[in-house]
Design a protein around this motif. Sequence first.
Motif, short mmCIF file in Angstrom:
data_model
loop_
_atom_site.label_atom_id
_atom_site.label_comp_id
_atom_site.label_asym_id
_atom_site.label_seq_id
_atom_site.Cartn_x
_atom_site.Cartn_y
_atom_site.Cartn_z
N GLN A 1 -3.27 10.06 10.02
CA GLN A 1 -2.26 10.16 8.96
C GLN A 1 -2.03 11.62 8.55
N ARG B 1 1.14 8.24 10.35
CA ARG B 1 2.10 8.93 9.50
C ARG B 1 2.49 10.32 9.98
N ALA C 1 6.41 2.56 14.00
CA ALA C 1 6.07 1.43 13.13
C ALA C 1 4.99 0.56 13.76
N ILE C 2 4.21 -0.07 12.92
CA ILE C 2 3.09 -0.86 13.42
C ILE C 2 3.58 -2.09 14.20
N GLU C 3 4.59 -2.78 13.64
CA GLU C 3 5.10 -3.99 14.32
C GLU C 3 5.39 -3.70 15.78
N GLU D 1 -10.64 11.68 9.73
CA GLU D 1 -9.65 10.70 9.24
C GLU D 1 -10.36 9.51 8.60
N MET E 1 0.83 -1.21 0.00
CA MET E 1 0.00 0.00 0.00
C MET E 1 0.86 1.26 0.00
N ASN F 1 5.17 10.69 12.50
CA ASN F 1 6.51 10.34 12.00
C ASN F 1 7.09 11.51 11.20
N HIS G 1 -8.43 7.18 6.64
CA HIS G 1 -7.46 6.11 6.35
C HIS G 1 -7.60 5.01 7.40
N VAL H 1 -5.65 6.60 15.42
CA VAL H 1 -4.61 6.69 14.39
C VAL H 1 -4.89 7.87 13.46
N GLY I 1 0.90 4.04 -2.84
CA GLY I 1 0.73 5.45 -2.47
C GLY I 1 1.83 6.30 -3.08
N HIS J 1 -7.23 3.29 -5.38
CA HIS J 1 -8.48 2.91 -4.71
C HIS J 1 -8.73 1.41 -4.83
C1 B12 Z 1 -4.97 4.15 0.80
C2 B12 Z 1 -4.89 5.65 0.93
C3 B12 Z 1 -6.10 6.35 0.90
C4 B12 Z 1 -7.46 5.66 0.88
C5 B12 Z 1 -7.72 5.12 2.28
C6 B12 Z 1 -8.49 3.83 2.25
C7 B12 Z 1 -8.65 3.34 3.63
N1 B12 Z 1 -9.87 2.98 3.93
O1 B12 Z 1 -7.72 3.28 4.43
C8 B12 Z 1 -8.42 6.83 0.52
C9 B12 Z 1 -8.67 6.79 -0.97
C10 B12 Z 1 -9.75 6.87 1.25
C11 B12 Z 1 -7.55 8.04 0.81
C12 B12 Z 1 -8.07 9.30 0.92
C13 B12 Z 1 -7.29 10.43 1.09
N2 B12 Z 1 -5.94 10.48 1.11
CO1 B12 Z 1 -4.83 8.94 1.24
N3 B12 Z 1 -3.54 7.58 1.16
C14 B12 Z 1 -3.65 6.31 1.08
C15 B12 Z 1 -2.25 5.64 1.15
C16 B12 Z 1 -1.85 5.17 -0.25
C17 B12 Z 1 -2.14 4.51 2.16
C18 B12 Z 1 -2.72 4.90 3.51
C19 B12 Z 1 -2.29 3.95 4.54
O2 B12 Z 1 -3.00 3.00 4.82
N4 B12 Z 1 -1.08 4.18 5.12
C20 B12 Z 1 -0.47 3.25 6.06
C21 B12 Z 1 0.72 2.51 5.46
C22 B12 Z 1 0.31 1.72 4.27
O3 B12 Z 1 1.65 3.50 5.12
P1 B12 Z 1 3.10 3.52 5.72
O4 B12 Z 1 3.70 4.74 5.20
O5 B12 Z 1 3.81 2.23 5.48
O6 B12 Z 1 2.86 3.56 7.31
C23 B12 Z 1 3.99 3.71 8.17
C24 B12 Z 1 3.83 4.85 9.13
O7 B12 Z 1 3.08 5.90 8.62
C25 B12 Z 1 3.31 4.26 10.39
N5 B12 Z 1 1.90 4.15 10.67
C26 B12 Z 1 0.85 4.28 9.88
N6 B12 Z 1 -0.27 4.02 10.58
C27 B12 Z 1 0.09 3.72 11.84
C28 B12 Z 1 -0.66 3.38 12.96
C29 B12 Z 1 -0.01 3.13 14.17
C30 B12 Z 1 -0.80 2.76 15.36
C31 B12 Z 1 1.41 3.23 14.25
C32 B12 Z 1 2.10 3.00 15.53
C33 B12 Z 1 2.15 3.57 13.11
C34 B12 Z 1 1.49 3.80 11.92
O8 B12 Z 1 3.76 2.94 10.36
C35 B12 Z 1 4.02 2.48 9.05
C36 B12 Z 1 5.40 1.84 9.08
O9 B12 Z 1 5.33 0.68 9.92
C37 B12 Z 1 -1.37 6.82 1.68
C38 B12 Z 1 0.12 6.75 1.37
C39 B12 Z 1 0.89 6.26 2.61
N7 B12 Z 1 2.10 5.84 2.43
O10 B12 Z 1 0.42 6.24 3.72
C40 B12 Z 1 -2.15 8.04 1.18
C41 B12 Z 1 -2.08 9.34 1.98
C42 B12 Z 1 -2.09 9.07 3.48
N8 B12 Z 1 -3.30 10.02 1.58
C43 B12 Z 1 -3.16 11.28 1.39
C44 B12 Z 1 -4.19 12.17 1.03
C45 B12 Z 1 -3.79 13.57 0.73
C46 B12 Z 1 -5.52 11.76 0.96
C47 B12 Z 1 -6.72 12.65 0.64
C48 B12 Z 1 -6.72 14.04 1.24
C49 B12 Z 1 -6.83 12.69 -0.88
C50 B12 Z 1 -7.94 13.56 -1.40
N9 B12 Z 1 -7.53 14.58 -2.08
O11 B12 Z 1 -9.09 13.28 -1.18
C51 B12 Z 1 -7.88 11.79 1.18
C52 B12 Z 1 -8.10 12.21 2.64
C53 B12 Z 1 -8.92 11.32 3.46
C54 B12 Z 1 -8.96 11.79 4.90
N10 B12 Z 1 -9.43 12.96 5.18
O12 B12 Z 1 -8.55 11.08 5.78
C55 B12 Z 1 -1.74 11.73 1.65
C56 B12 Z 1 -1.63 12.48 2.97
C57 B12 Z 1 -0.62 13.59 2.84
C58 B12 Z 1 -0.99 14.74 3.66
N11 B12 Z 1 -0.09 15.64 3.65
O13 B12 Z 1 -2.00 14.84 4.28
C59 B12 Z 1 -0.96 10.37 1.57
C60 B12 Z 1 0.30 10.30 2.47
C61 B12 Z 1 -0.57 10.16 0.10
C62 B12 Z 1 0.55 11.10 -0.35
N12 B12 Z 1 1.76 10.64 -0.46
O14 B12 Z 1 0.32 12.21 -0.60
N13 B12 Z 1 -6.24 7.70 0.93
#
Ligand code: B12
Length: 435
Positions: free
Chosen positions: A252, A279, A299-301, A203, A151, A282, A205, A250, A155, A169
């Motif tokens: 983001q 996010r 990190a989640i782990e 939120e 994911m 971080n 996500h 949580v 992203g 999506h």
């Molecule tokens: C899937 C996704 C969506 C889906 C969500 C589906 C769902 N039901 O979850 C949908 C399409 C709904 C969506 C919507 C939006 N999204 Co979005 N989305 C994503 C995406 C690709 C993955 C989200 C995710 O699950 N992240 C979690 C994992 C997969 O990411 P990760 O980086 O590996 O996570 C690490 C850390 O962040 C941390 N972490 C994350 N969560 C948690 C929780 C805990 C408890 C802990 C300890 C750690 C932790 O640990 C991970 C490492 O171990 C991210 C990109 C990204 N990398 O996150 C963008 C992202 C989060 N989205 C973004 C945006 C902008 C949006 C929208 C505003 C887009 C829009 N114009 O409508 C909307 C806003 C929705 C809202 N208001 O909340 C941006 C946020 C940037 C910002 N500055 O705000 C991101 C970062 C994309 C980007 N690079 O620009 N999104």
Amino acid sequence: MLSKIPAFNLKAVLRETGLAADTLRAWERRYGLPMPQRTGGGHRLYSQYDIETIKWLMMRQTEGLSISRAVDLWNEISASGTDPLAGSATLGMSNVSAAGSTSETTMNALRAEWIAACLNFNEVLAEQTLNKAFSMFQVEDVCLELLQKGMSEIGRLWYTNHASVQQEHFASGLAMRRIDALLSASPSPSRSQTVLVGCPSTEWHTFTPLLVSLLLRRRGLNVIYLGANVPTEQFAETALKVKANLVILVAQTLVSAASLQNTLQALSSQGIVTGFGGRIFNVRPSIIDYVPGHFLGTAIESSIQEVERLIKGKVKERMPKTASQSHLAALHGFNSKRTLIESTLKKNLQPLSISPEELNNGIYFLGNNIAAALQLGDMEHVSEEMDWLKTLLKAYSRPPQELSKFIESYSNAIDEQINGQGDPIKKWLQEYSEK
Ligand code: B12
């Protein structure tokens, strides 16, 4: 780095890879992969990189892919700016196939395959890949190493304009569905402690809170998953009613971090133990100090261990910081005059170079972020969000002047409507426009 110097003739390559000469020539003719150099006399000369490319393609075939799918996968990984052979660089030519069987390489290959299937909207292949991964690895490992990292990568592809919002999506839909199914299929809780997990208001996500719920449920805890956009109202009553040992929220984004702060304040004031992550903490770690409750880590782990510690009662109280008086006064002024500020801004921005819909979205986005940053004590938090917007504008070939004009007009509107109280906002706008 694997050498790209042409050094091996056809015979050496056939001996090294075990591939038939006809097949190798057919791959070159049909897919251009690999495309060896030729000697003056017209004989093919392959590099070590070409040989590893052939082995990579053969490995995908043994995993069940057709050659054309394997080539598609290669092209998709390359198009995303990643070398499909990254990681094989330090391996000697003859031990690549052995390394290919290590669990890490297999998981990386399965993740690449799942990503490619999602980008092609190929649900059957994406699901088959996941089934294969679950049959080979533990549920926790597949969820973290394949789905979460997958994911994240999708992203990144979307952010850099290499994937469409539809592809993103589609992939997140498939990932969510699988985690959902695993959660419903997990055994009944074997432990007495209850944990509430959800997203604060604004939120959406839900992927990681759902994943955290699954991981905790699989450790026997009674997890109550609340989903997206949970308002502060009645949250404390609910947590007390279900006798929650811990509430996890949580966030983001910056805006949802401000909502998270509000909700955790309400819960903490009732003596409820809380934890948070995501996010935004971080990217802007200084926000953590302003939020009551326990930061679960980056990190989640590792957050799962932290949860175990908290529910055992190993809780160290800490006093969260509050925003300065000038920030709180600016927040008050901004919130009470926001409608006027935004209509003045729209007037100042005429004639419009962007569509009214895009303009409204931009104004709404920035306004929400300004309010959140003031509440969380530092206008600099907005810069991170605007940098995100700048990168996005660039990826979509929009002129950067659009952003500067917007910032300048915003500053003037603040002057007109809340001059004095709006100092932290104006100072930030000024500094940002000079960057
Ligand atoms: C899937 C996704 C969506 C889906 C969500 C589906 C769902 N039901 O979850 C949908 C399409 C709904 C969506 C919507 C939006 N999204 Co979005 N989305 C994503 C995406 C690709 C993955 C989200 C995710 O699950 N992240 C979690 C994992 C997969 O990411 P990760 O980086 O590996 O996570 C690490 C850390 O962040 C941390 N972490 C994350 N969560 C948690 C929780 C805990 C408890 C802990 C300890 C750690 C932790 O640990 C991970 C490492 O171990 C991210 C990109 C990204 N990398 O996150 C963008 C992202 C989060 N989205 C973004 C945006 C902008 C949006 C929208 C505003 C887009 C829009 N114009 O409508 C909307 C806003 C929705 C809202 N208001 O909340 C941006 C946020 C940037 C910002 N500055 O705000 C991101 C970062 C994309 C980007 N690079 O620009 N999104």
